[in-house]
Design an enzyme around this catalytic site. Structure first.
Site, short mmCIF file in Angstrom:
data_model
loop_
_atom_site.label_atom_id
_atom_site.label_comp_id
_atom_site.label_asym_id
_atom_site.label_seq_id
_atom_site.Cartn_x
_atom_site.Cartn_y
_atom_site.Cartn_z
N SER A 156 0.75 -1.41 0.08
CA SER A 156 -0.07 -0.10 0.19
C SER A 156 0.99 1.50 0.11
O SER A 156 2.10 1.11 -0.04
CB SER A 156 -1.12 -0.01 1.25
OG SER A 156 -1.54 1.57 1.80
N TYR A 177 -2.11 -1.96 10.22
CA TYR A 177 -2.32 -1.64 8.97
C TYR A 177 -1.30 -1.45 8.24
O TYR A 177 -0.57 -1.64 7.43
CB TYR A 177 -3.97 -0.09 8.68
CG TYR A 177 -3.53 -1.17 7.07
CD1 TYR A 177 -4.07 -1.80 5.78
CD2 TYR A 177 -3.19 0.10 5.71
CE1 TYR A 177 -4.10 -2.02 4.45
CE2 TYR A 177 -3.02 0.91 4.67
CZ TYR A 177 -4.22 -0.62 3.92
OH TYR A 177 -4.42 -0.40 2.76
#
Length: 313
Positions: A160, A172
């Site tokens: 990401s 995350y």
């Protein structure tokens, strides 16, 4: 117009010439195919004539994907947080690919929640995300690598833009930074076996990674379980603005997820896959520059996005 037509033809010719040969004979194993990137990628590769082995987390997801595609796609249930599930999937893949090996492993399974201000989270919140996004990815890779080495194939890992710059608290971004490090290290090690490793670093795209319950409900749950003194130190206004900012970010998410799956597909079918792909304008124009700025500059810019706590100095 003729010149433009000629250039277009040359581009398509070069693009096709740079493809791996005999794609219809090659197997690809993809995790996280219930929805989003994994689901669309599986369909794209079937359309290319490749043999797709799609791992889904739910029976419903597996059945729907199987019904919507051709015999060239097969599904299996996989929980990347459970070793026994990974072992069973590995044996199933081995039975499918036989001696030719696995051309591409696509580690796509991932979750986004719980996320929020770090102080609002528990150890279990961090572990829940890291176990799926990082530890599960590592374990799946370690089990599948012998088959990928046999085919001199590819590993494609979903990271990401949050793996380049930490834009939110929780597991995350931590997990995605870990995906970057793991991918970099195995890329150097597997180079000698003819295996290529690519990292996908999308910007903000609209997928189901935030789950079914909704962002606002998630944030409210985090807020209400905090000790009173912690809530007082942040203040209700902080909670409201922080939640509104996250909702605005999600509403601005790009719905064209094919930008991401096209990058994943290129990493699988091109003879010259890139090391890193950055689909999305925000990835290229915002997150990558933020990752390269001096740290105080990045801190200054990102801190403007955060509200001021009630007890700020």
């Amino acid at each position: 117009m003729a010149a433009i037509s000629d250039l277009s033809f040359m581009y398509r010719w070069f693009k096709n010439c740079n493809l791996v040969r005999n794609l219809s004979d090659k197997y690809v194993f993809i995790t996280g195919c219930d929805s989003g990137f994994g689901n669309l990628l599986a369909r794209q590769l079937v359309d290319r004539g490749m043999r797709v082995l799609a791992a889904c987390f739910t029976k419903e997801g597996a059945q729907k994907l199987q019904q919507d595609t051709s015999y060239q796609l097969q599904t299996i249930l996989l929980d990347v947080t459970k070793t026994e599930s990974i072992k069973a999937a590995t044996q199933w893949v081995r039975d499918q690919v036989g001696e030719q090996g696995l051309w591409a492993l696509v580690n796509n399974a991932g979750v986004g929640l719980p996320s929020g201000p770090n102080e609002w989270l528990t150890k279990e919140d961090f572990v829940k995300v890291i176990n799926v996004n990082l530890v599960g990815l590592i374990e799946v890779t370690l089990h599948m690598l012998p088959m990928v080495k046999k085919a001199r194939g590819r590993v494609v890992n979903m990271s990401s833009s949050g793996g380049r710059v930490a834009v939110i608290g929780g597991g995350y971004c931590i997990s995605k930074f870990g995906v970057e490090a793991f991918s970099d290290s195995i890329r150097r090690e597997l180079h000698y076996f003819g295996v290529k490793v690519s990292i996908i670093e999308p910007g903000n795209f609209r997928t189901a990674i935030l789950g079914k319950d909704g962002l606002e409900k998630h944030m409210r749950k985090l807020w209400e379980r905090l000790p009173p003194e912690t809530r007082e130190s942040y203040g209700e206004e902080y909670f409201r603005i922080y939640t509104d900012n996250l909702k605005s970010t999600m509403q601005l998410a790009d719905p064209r997820i094919s930008e991401v799956t096209n990058s994943m597909e290129h990493a699988i079918v091109s003879r010259s896959p890139r090391i890193r792909y950055n689909p999305g304008l925000d990835a290229k124009l915002l997150y990558l520059p933020l990752a390269k700025f001096p740290t105080p500059v990045t801190d200054f810019i990102l801190s403007r996005y955060l509200p001021r706590p009630a007890d700020s100095v």
